[in-house]
Structures are given as C-alpha cells and as structure tokens.
Design an enzyme around this catalytic site. Sequence first.
Site, PDB file in Angstrom:
ATOM      1  CE  LYS A  95      -3.718  -2.475   2.341  1.00  0.00           C
ATOM      2  NZ  LYS A  95      -4.461  -2.767   3.571  1.00  0.00           N
ATOM      3  CD  GLN A 135      -3.239  -4.521   6.574  1.00  0.00           C
ATOM      4  OE1 GLN A 135      -3.333  -3.479   5.943  1.00  0.00           O
ATOM      5  NE2 GLN A 135      -3.691  -5.668   6.090  1.00  0.00           N
ATOM      6  CG  ASP A 138      -9.415  -0.221   5.255  1.00  0.00           C
ATOM      7  OD1 ASP A 138      -9.182  -0.584   4.088  1.00  0.00           O
ATOM      8  OD2 ASP A 138      -8.666  -0.466   6.224  1.00  0.00           O
TER       9      ASP A 138
HETATM   10  N1  GUN Z   1      -6.704  -7.029   6.159  1.00  0.00           N
HETATM   11  C1  GUN Z   1      -7.063  -7.758   5.071  1.00  0.00           C
HETATM   12  N2  GUN Z   1      -7.619  -6.958   4.141  1.00  0.00           N
HETATM   13  C2  GUN Z   1      -7.611  -5.714   4.646  1.00  0.00           C
HETATM   14  C3  GUN Z   1      -8.041  -4.453   4.139  1.00  0.00           C
HETATM   15  O1  GUN Z   1      -8.588  -4.304   3.037  1.00  0.00           O
HETATM   16  N3  GUN Z   1      -7.839  -3.390   4.956  1.00  0.00           N
HETATM   17  C4  GUN Z   1      -7.267  -3.525   6.184  1.00  0.00           C
HETATM   18  N4  GUN Z   1      -7.139  -2.419   6.909  1.00  0.00           N
HETATM   19  N5  GUN Z   1      -6.863  -4.670   6.675  1.00  0.00           N
HETATM   20  C5  GUN Z   1      -7.034  -5.755   5.897  1.00  0.00           C
END
Ligand code: GUN
Length: 290
Positions: free
Chosen positions: A53, A97, A120
């Site tokens: 990311k 995350q 998110d």
């Molecule tokens: N863990 C797995 N997929 C995601 C996501 O799209 N966002 C976040 N913040 N954590 C994740």
Amino acid sequence: MAAIIIDGKAVAAKLRLQAAERTAKLKERGTRPTLAVILAGEDPASLSYVRGKEKALAEAGMESRDIRLPASVSEGALLDSIDRLNGDPLVHGILVQLPLPAHIREDRVIAAIDPAKDVDGFHPVSVGNMVLGRPGFLPCTPHGVLFLLREYKIPLAGTRAVVLGRSNIVGTPLANMLSRREVNATVTLCHTGTRDLAARTMEADLLIAAVGKPRFVTADMVKEGAVVIDVGVNRVEDPSTKNGYRLSGDVDFGPVAEKASYITPVPGGVGPMTIAMLLQNVLEAAEGSV
Ligand code: GUN
C-alpha cells in the site's frame, strides 16, 4: 470453453496513473493527499500488504504516515493514536491493518476512526451508508471486484451471483453491492452453514470465492460459462520458492478456467485492485468529495 483471464494488474495500473494525475492537481492547490497506516505487530502477511500500500501511494505521489506499533500495544494507546490522527488536518485517511493482536477489540478500534477518514469503509457509518445506497467510502476489495466486472463489460443485471464467504471485509459488502439496483444481480450468500454448497455454486452465473481456503472451488462446483472471481490470497508452503511459500487463490485455477467464461488469477487479479481502490478513497477524502 477456455476462460478469458481478467487482468487486474493492468486495470489497477491504469487507475494508479489516474490517481497520480489527481494527486498532482491536488498538490497544485496545496493539498498533499495523506494516508496514515497503522500496523500493530509483525504478522508477515500484514507487513507485506502494508508495504504494498505504501509503495503504491508513493508511486502516485501521495504521502503515507507510517505508524508501527508493537504487538503488545494496549487498546488504549492504539485508540489514542487514532484520536490524534482524527484531529490532524494534514491526514486525510486512516487505515488500521487487520487483523489486530487478539487482546485488542477490532470493533472498538474501527469505530474510533472519524468516518470522514475511513478510507477502508469498515466504520459502521460507512457500512450503513453503503447498505442505504448513500454516498460514503466503499470497502476497497469488493469495490475493486465490481470495478473489474464493469471494466470487462460483463453483464450482471438479472444474473445469479453466488458469493462464498460472509466476512465483513469482502463477502458481506460484496453481496450487498451486487444486489443494489445499479448492478441488479440476484445474490446468494453462502457460508459455513450452507447445505448442498455445490448445488448453490452450480447455479451461479457469477461465482465469487472469498473463503480463505486454497483451491476450495473445484471445477465440479462451477457451471459451464460462469464468471469466476477469486478473492482468496492464501500462503501455501512451497520449498522450491525463495520465500518458502507461494500464493494460492480459493479457486482451483487450471481446471476451473477450462469451464469458466472469465476468471481472475491469483496473484494479478483482485489483489492489485484493492490497492488501486484504496488510492481512490484517499483522493476522495483529500478532495473532500465523500
Ligand atoms: N486485512 C485484510 N484486508 C484488509 C483491508 O482491506 N484493509 C485492512 N485495513 N486490513 C485488511
């Protein structure tokens, strides 16, 4: 039939170029689009996602605020850092995350994020807006799946969509988004309590696998000509590779590709789209358009 392979990597690359252009325009006006990324602990998969990311943000000219906390961080300390970021006008988006260490209540943490910075789309306000069809941040992975289907001009109105998996991040929002009037699919959401699973999946014109089990969907579960979207990212041991593992989707790709009309590969399908949609959400937060 041999399936057309949906190239998520290429679609995501195009979106990332557009994101770079939007970023440049914002910067001309004095706004530097910024995402705060919070990672608690050192789960290798999470570390790798976070790095991916941050790299994509940097390549689009966007900023990331990297917040790394030990796995032992208290819930209170994590909530405090979210509070600070909520109040920081230079931070447009906040991403925590997941999964979090077991002693931290995920729902408390998500609810602490200012919905205006919830890129998110996991906050209850964002989920509520999505279900009601109101403007708000859409969760990145399901949004990426819909974007891919639209990009390949795959007709969905009136079709039968079967979603495997009811996670908050993928299955549940995807089932909702597919059933909205703009898409108009008829949705069946299957989960661990579903009886006769193969009978349900055999009815699917669009089959979406988001169960987190390598090769769970086998060719005998797929209707000839179905569109198959694989959201699974499973690490499977493989001593012949550099890292000792390889990525496998939820779909038994080779045999299923023989029957499907379209299919997404893993890697290179849905995964890159998640990041591309995250960049869009950060830009919308920075533009103040959501
Ligand atoms: N863990 C797995 N997929 C995601 C996501 O799209 N966002 C976040 N913040 N954590 C994740």
